[in-house]
Design a protein around this motif. Structure first.
Motif, PDB file in Angstrom:
ATOM      1  N   PHE A 105       0.537  -0.655 -12.161  1.00 22.56           N
ATOM      2  CA  PHE A 105      -0.902  -0.843 -12.311  1.00 22.56           C
ATOM      3  C   PHE A 105      -1.563  -0.462 -11.002  1.00 22.56           C
ATOM      4  CE2 PHE A 105       0.685  -3.739 -15.533  1.00 22.56           C
ATOM      5  CZ  PHE A 105      -0.264  -3.683 -16.545  1.00 22.56           C
ATOM      6  N   LYS A 106      -2.761   0.075 -11.095  1.00 25.55           N
ATOM      7  CA  LYS A 106      -3.586   0.293  -9.916  1.00 25.55           C
ATOM      8  C   LYS A 106      -4.483  -0.935  -9.772  1.00 25.55           C
ATOM      9  CE  LYS A 106      -5.141   4.424  -8.992  1.00 25.55           C
ATOM     10  NZ  LYS A 106      -5.804   5.734  -9.113  1.00 25.55           N
ATOM     11  N   PRO A 107      -4.896  -1.270  -8.564  1.00 26.74           N
ATOM     12  CA  PRO A 107      -5.753  -2.441  -8.375  1.00 26.74           C
ATOM     13  C   PRO A 107      -7.027  -2.338  -9.230  1.00 26.74           C
ATOM     14  CG  PRO A 107      -5.028  -1.587  -6.265  1.00 26.74           C
ATOM     15  CD  PRO A 107      -4.600  -0.601  -7.315  1.00 26.74           C
ATOM     16  N   ASN A 108      -7.438  -3.455  -9.764  1.00 28.88           N
ATOM     17  CA  ASN A 108      -8.668  -3.563 -10.562  1.00 28.88           C
ATOM     18  C   ASN A 108      -8.657  -2.687 -11.815  1.00 28.88           C
ATOM     19  OD1 ASN A 108      -9.723  -5.327  -8.551  1.00 28.88           O
ATOM     20  ND2 ASN A 108     -10.269  -3.517  -7.343  1.00 28.88           N
ATOM     21  N   SER A 109      -7.475  -2.368 -12.322  1.00 27.02           N
ATOM     22  CA  SER A 109      -7.377  -1.588 -13.552  1.00 27.02           C
ATOM     23  C   SER A 109      -6.556  -2.382 -14.563  1.00 27.02           C
ATOM     24  CB  SER A 109      -6.701  -0.246 -13.289  1.00 27.02           C
ATOM     25  OG  SER A 109      -6.497   0.438 -14.508  1.00 27.02           O
ATOM     26  N   PRO A 110      -7.073  -2.555 -15.767  1.00 27.03           N
ATOM     27  CA  PRO A 110      -6.319  -3.311 -16.772  1.00 27.03           C
ATOM     28  C   PRO A 110      -5.228  -2.475 -17.454  1.00 27.03           C
ATOM     29  CG  PRO A 110      -8.402  -2.583 -17.691  1.00 27.03           C
ATOM     30  CD  PRO A 110      -8.393  -2.153 -16.241  1.00 27.03           C
ATOM     31  N   GLU A 121       0.855  -1.182   0.000  1.00 30.51           N
ATOM     32  CA  GLU A 121       0.000   0.000   0.000  1.00 30.51           C
ATOM     33  C   GLU A 121       0.893   1.235   0.000  1.00 30.51           C
ATOM     34  OE1 GLU A 121      -2.584   1.521   3.469  1.00 30.51           O
ATOM     35  OE2 GLU A 121      -3.950   0.414   2.146  1.00 30.51           O
ATOM     36  N   ILE A 122       0.564   2.172  -0.901  1.00 27.55           N
ATOM     37  CA  ILE A 122       1.317   3.419  -0.990  1.00 27.55           C
ATOM     38  C   ILE A 122       0.360   4.600  -0.908  1.00 27.55           C
ATOM     39  CG2 ILE A 122       3.161   2.413  -2.403  1.00 27.55           C
ATOM     40  CD1 ILE A 122       1.831   4.016  -4.809  1.00 27.55           C
ATOM     41  N   ILE A 123       0.925   5.753  -0.610  1.00 24.95           N
ATOM     42  CA  ILE A 123       0.183   7.015  -0.693  1.00 24.95           C
ATOM     43  C   ILE A 123       0.761   7.762  -1.894  1.00 24.95           C
ATOM     44  CG2 ILE A 123      -0.376   9.206   0.425  1.00 24.95           C
ATOM     45  CD1 ILE A 123       0.128   7.747   3.127  1.00 24.95           C
ATOM     46  N   THR A 155      -4.583   6.418  -1.838  1.00 23.55           N
ATOM     47  CA  THR A 155      -3.914   5.315  -1.166  1.00 23.55           C
ATOM     48  C   THR A 155      -4.367   4.038  -1.855  1.00 23.55           C
ATOM     49  OG1 THR A 155      -3.888   6.517   0.938  1.00 23.55           O
ATOM     50  CG2 THR A 155      -3.597   4.120   1.043  1.00 23.55           C
ATOM     51  N   PHE A 156      -3.398   3.249  -2.334  1.00 18.61           N
ATOM     52  CA  PHE A 156      -3.740   1.999  -3.006  1.00 18.61           C
ATOM     53  C   PHE A 156      -2.548   1.050  -2.958  1.00 18.61           C
ATOM     54  CE2 PHE A 156      -2.170   4.929  -6.260  1.00 18.61           C
ATOM     55  CZ  PHE A 156      -1.276   4.166  -6.998  1.00 18.61           C
ATOM     56  N   ALA A 157      -2.831  -0.227  -3.193  1.00 16.70           N
ATOM     57  CA  ALA A 157      -1.773  -1.240  -3.264  1.00 16.70           C
ATOM     58  C   ALA A 157      -1.252  -1.259  -4.695  1.00 16.70           C
ATOM     59  CB  ALA A 157      -2.306  -2.599  -2.848  1.00 16.70           C
ATOM     60  N   ILE A 158      -0.028  -0.823  -4.869  1.00 18.86           N
ATOM     61  CA  ILE A 158       0.551  -0.722  -6.209  1.00 18.86           C
ATOM     62  C   ILE A 158       0.838  -2.125  -6.761  1.00 18.86           C
ATOM     63  CG2 ILE A 158       2.929  -0.460  -5.385  1.00 18.86           C
ATOM     64  CD1 ILE A 158       3.269   1.677  -7.659  1.00 18.86           C
ATOM     65  N   GLN A 159       0.540  -2.311  -8.034  1.00 15.74           N
ATOM     66  CA  GLN A 159       0.699  -3.616  -8.665  1.00 15.74           C
ATOM     67  C   GLN A 159       1.775  -3.546  -9.754  1.00 15.74           C
ATOM     68  OE1 GLN A 159      -1.238  -6.160  -7.378  1.00 15.74           O
ATOM     69  NE2 GLN A 159      -1.880  -4.537  -5.983  1.00 15.74           N
ATOM     70  N   TYR A 213       4.487  19.939 -11.923  1.00 17.40           N
ATOM     71  CA  TYR A 213       3.981  19.290 -10.718  1.00 17.40           C
ATOM     72  C   TYR A 213       5.030  18.318 -10.184  1.00 17.40           C
ATOM     73  CZ  TYR A 213       2.936  15.328 -13.821  1.00 17.40           C
ATOM     74  OH  TYR A 213       3.030  14.305 -14.722  1.00 17.40           O
ATOM     75  N   GLN A 214       4.882  18.001  -8.919  1.00 14.67           N
ATOM     76  CA  GLN A 214       5.763  17.038  -8.272  1.00 14.67           C
ATOM     77  C   GLN A 214       4.906  15.949  -7.661  1.00 14.67           C
ATOM     78  OE1 GLN A 214       8.959  18.582  -5.881  1.00 14.67           O
ATOM     79  NE2 GLN A 214       9.022  16.763  -4.578  1.00 14.67           N
ATOM     80  N   ILE A 215       5.396  14.735  -7.716  1.00 15.98           N
ATOM     81  CA  ILE A 215       4.696  13.576  -7.165  1.00 15.98           C
ATOM     82  C   ILE A 215       5.514  13.058  -5.992  1.00 15.98           C
ATOM     83  CG2 ILE A 215       3.973  11.192  -7.621  1.00 15.98           C
ATOM     84  CD1 ILE A 215       3.734  12.061 -10.597  1.00 15.98           C
ATOM     85  N   ARG A 216       4.815  12.586  -4.969  1.00 17.67           N
ATOM     86  CA  ARG A 216       5.480  11.912  -3.853  1.00 17.67           C
ATOM     87  C   ARG A 216       4.763  10.590  -3.609  1.00 17.67           C
ATOM     88  NH1 ARG A 216       7.396  14.676   1.630  1.00 17.67           N
ATOM     89  NH2 ARG A 216       9.138  15.107   0.236  1.00 17.67           N
ATOM     90  N   ILE A 217       5.539   9.524  -3.576  1.00 16.15           N
ATOM     91  CA  ILE A 217       5.031   8.201  -3.227  1.00 16.15           C
ATOM     92  C   ILE A 217       5.613   7.857  -1.870  1.00 16.15           C
ATOM     93  CG2 ILE A 217       5.133   5.741  -3.757  1.00 16.15           C
ATOM     94  CD1 ILE A 217       5.388   7.998  -6.597  1.00 16.15           C
TER      95      ILE A 217
END
Length: 173
Positions: free
Chosen positions: A77-82, A34-36, A61-65, A111-115
């Motif tokens: 991938f995001k969960p439940n996304s093809p 799980e990540i933010i 917040t999701f479990a990265i795949q 923009y900046q992203i933070r995981i």
């Protein structure tokens, strides 16, 4: 061990390739965790160190795949996304102590992203049959030194007299 690792596209830093490899390994090790995911806008005059990373409504917040790193592009991938998602990066900064990765995309830096990992994750170092030595101080404190030649790794552990006694008990039982 350096806590913050930085990589910049086009850098002539001799450690750039090694830094990118360490960051890529951290990214791929996120699989199933799980990540933010946070994204903040930047202006030309933005002070990136002053960005407010407190929780906001668009943060996810999701479990990265299946995170992977190919070239200068992060894939996941995001969960439940093809659909596989990706972002090409121009700058990466990994804070291993706080378990967060800052990303500036290579295509425009507006923009900046933070995981971030929302839970504490300890770094694990495994050494097999290392060379070792110890030094006991007059007050009972001890210094243990472990050296792994293959990994070019040296670990120093400073123990209080109380912890020396606990270690002796655990090793004798």
């Amino acid at each position: 061990m350096e806590s913050t690792i930085t990589w910049t596209l086009g850098s002539t830093d001799p450690d750039a390739e090694a830094n990118l490899a360490l960051i890529a390994q951290w990214w791929t090790d996120l699989a199933g965790q799980e990540i933010i995911w946070q994204q903040r806008p930047l202006t030309e005059n933005s002070d990136r160190s002053a960005i407010d990373w407190s929780k906001q409504s668009l943060d996810e917040t999701f479990a990265i795949q299946t995170p992977s790193f190919r070239g200068i592009t992060l894939y996941w991938f995001k969960p439940n996304s093809p659909d596989e998602r990706n972002i090409s990066v121009g700058y990466l900064q990994l804070d291993r102590f706080n378990q967060c990765l800052d990303i500036l995309p290579s295509s425009g830096r507006s923009y900046q992203i933070r995981i971030t990992l929302p839970k504490i994750v300890y770094q694990k170092i495994q050494v097999t049959d290392p060379q070792f030595g110890s030094l006991i101080q007059p007050n009972g404190d001890a210094v243990l030194l472990f050296r792994d030649e293959k990994q070019r790794l040296e670990i120093q552990i400073d123990l209080s007299a109380i912890n020396v006694d606990i270690l002796k008990q655990k090793l004798s039982s």
